[in-house]
Scaffold this motif. Structure first.
Motif, PDB file in Angstrom:
ATOM      1  N   ARG A  16       0.830  -1.208   0.000  1.00 51.02           N
ATOM      2  CA  ARG A  16       0.000   0.000   0.000  1.00 51.02           C
ATOM      3  C   ARG A  16       0.867   1.262   0.000  1.00 51.02           C
ATOM      4  N   ILE A  19       2.210   1.657  -3.520  1.00 51.79           N
ATOM      5  CA  ILE A  19       1.173   2.161  -4.422  1.00 51.79           C
ATOM      6  C   ILE A  19       0.982   3.657  -4.188  1.00 51.79           C
ATOM      7  N   GLY A  20       1.017   4.088  -2.934  1.00 45.75           N
ATOM      8  CA  GLY A  20       0.932   5.515  -2.620  1.00 45.75           C
ATOM      9  C   GLY A  20       2.089   6.296  -3.205  1.00 45.75           C
ATOM     10  N   SER A  22       3.733   5.450  -5.855  1.00 37.47           N
ATOM     11  CA  SER A  22       3.466   5.487  -7.292  1.00 37.47           C
ATOM     12  C   SER A  22       2.487   6.602  -7.630  1.00 37.47           C
ATOM     13  N   ALA A  23       1.459   6.763  -6.810  1.00 38.71           N
ATOM     14  CA  ALA A  23       0.487   7.839  -7.038  1.00 38.71           C
ATOM     15  C   ALA A  23       1.142   9.212  -6.911  1.00 38.71           C
ATOM     16  N   VAL A  26       3.068   9.853 -10.104  1.00 35.56           N
ATOM     17  CA  VAL A  26       2.180  10.257 -11.195  1.00 35.56           C
ATOM     18  C   VAL A  26       1.781  11.718 -11.030  1.00 35.56           C
ATOM     19  N   ALA A  27       1.415  12.101  -9.813  1.00 36.77           N
ATOM     20  CA  ALA A  27       1.031  13.497  -9.558  1.00 36.77           C
ATOM     21  C   ALA A  27       2.195  14.445  -9.852  1.00 36.77           C
ATOM     22  N   ALA A 116       2.964   2.849 -13.583  1.00 34.58           N
ATOM     23  CA  ALA A 116       1.732   2.049 -13.673  1.00 34.58           C
ATOM     24  C   ALA A 116       2.043   0.558 -13.513  1.00 34.58           C
ATOM     25  N   ALA A 119       2.893  -0.111  -9.811  1.00 35.98           N
ATOM     26  CA  ALA A 119       1.659  -0.113  -9.017  1.00 35.98           C
ATOM     27  C   ALA A 119       0.859  -1.392  -9.271  1.00 35.98           C
ATOM     28  N   ASP A 123      -0.187  -4.142  -6.515  1.00 35.29           N
ATOM     29  CA  ASP A 123      -1.583  -4.505  -6.318  1.00 35.29           C
ATOM     30  C   ASP A 123      -1.770  -6.018  -6.450  1.00 35.29           C
TER      31      ASP A 123
END
Length: 130
Positions: A16, A19-20, A22-23, A26-27, A116, A119, A123
């Motif tokens: 998790r 993944i955060g 990775s977000a 992206v931002a 992507a 992530a 996941d």
């Protein structure tokens, strides 16, 4: 039953977090591209040290979370997809990130593809562990 749910949640914490991360990447990529298209003075947001540190964090979290997942569930697919994504991200660092009037540079596109995939690997790993 409650202990089993707690253990499953604890095991997926690294995934998790990854993944955060990775977000956030992206931002950062989207914000940098937009800001650079609007303001040429926003170059501090794409400092190469920032990218290198982010990649090191991604590799560290990926090795810990995905490696731990392989040891727990024995599936190589999540780790393989995550490793491919990390490799693409590392390769994107070698590309020039000047936009030359374009909204998206090759570096941004390849970084987003890599992020992507990382992530997705995390996941898949999280789903296999829980």
């Amino acid at each position: 039953m409650v202990q089993t749910v707690f253990n499953a949640a604890r095991r997926t914490t690294l995934d998790r977090m990854a993944i955060g991360l990775s977000a956030l990447c992206v931002a950062h990529c989207i914000a940098s591209a937009v800001l650079l298209a609007l303001l040429s003075s926003a170059g501090a947001l794409v400092d190469s040290h920032f990218h290198e540190i982010g990649l090191m964090l991604a590799i560290l979290l990926g090795a810990l979370a995905l490696g731990r997942g392989v040891m727990r569930h024995g599936l190589m697919l999540p780790a393989s997809i995550g490793a491919l994504g990390l490799g693409i991200m590392a390769g994107a660092l070698t590309l020039p990130h000047d936009l030359d009037g374009m909204l998206w540079s090759n570096e941004v596109v390849w970084t987003l593809i890599g992020v992507a995939l990382v992530a997705l690997g995390h996941d898949l790993n999280r789903r296999a562990v829980s």
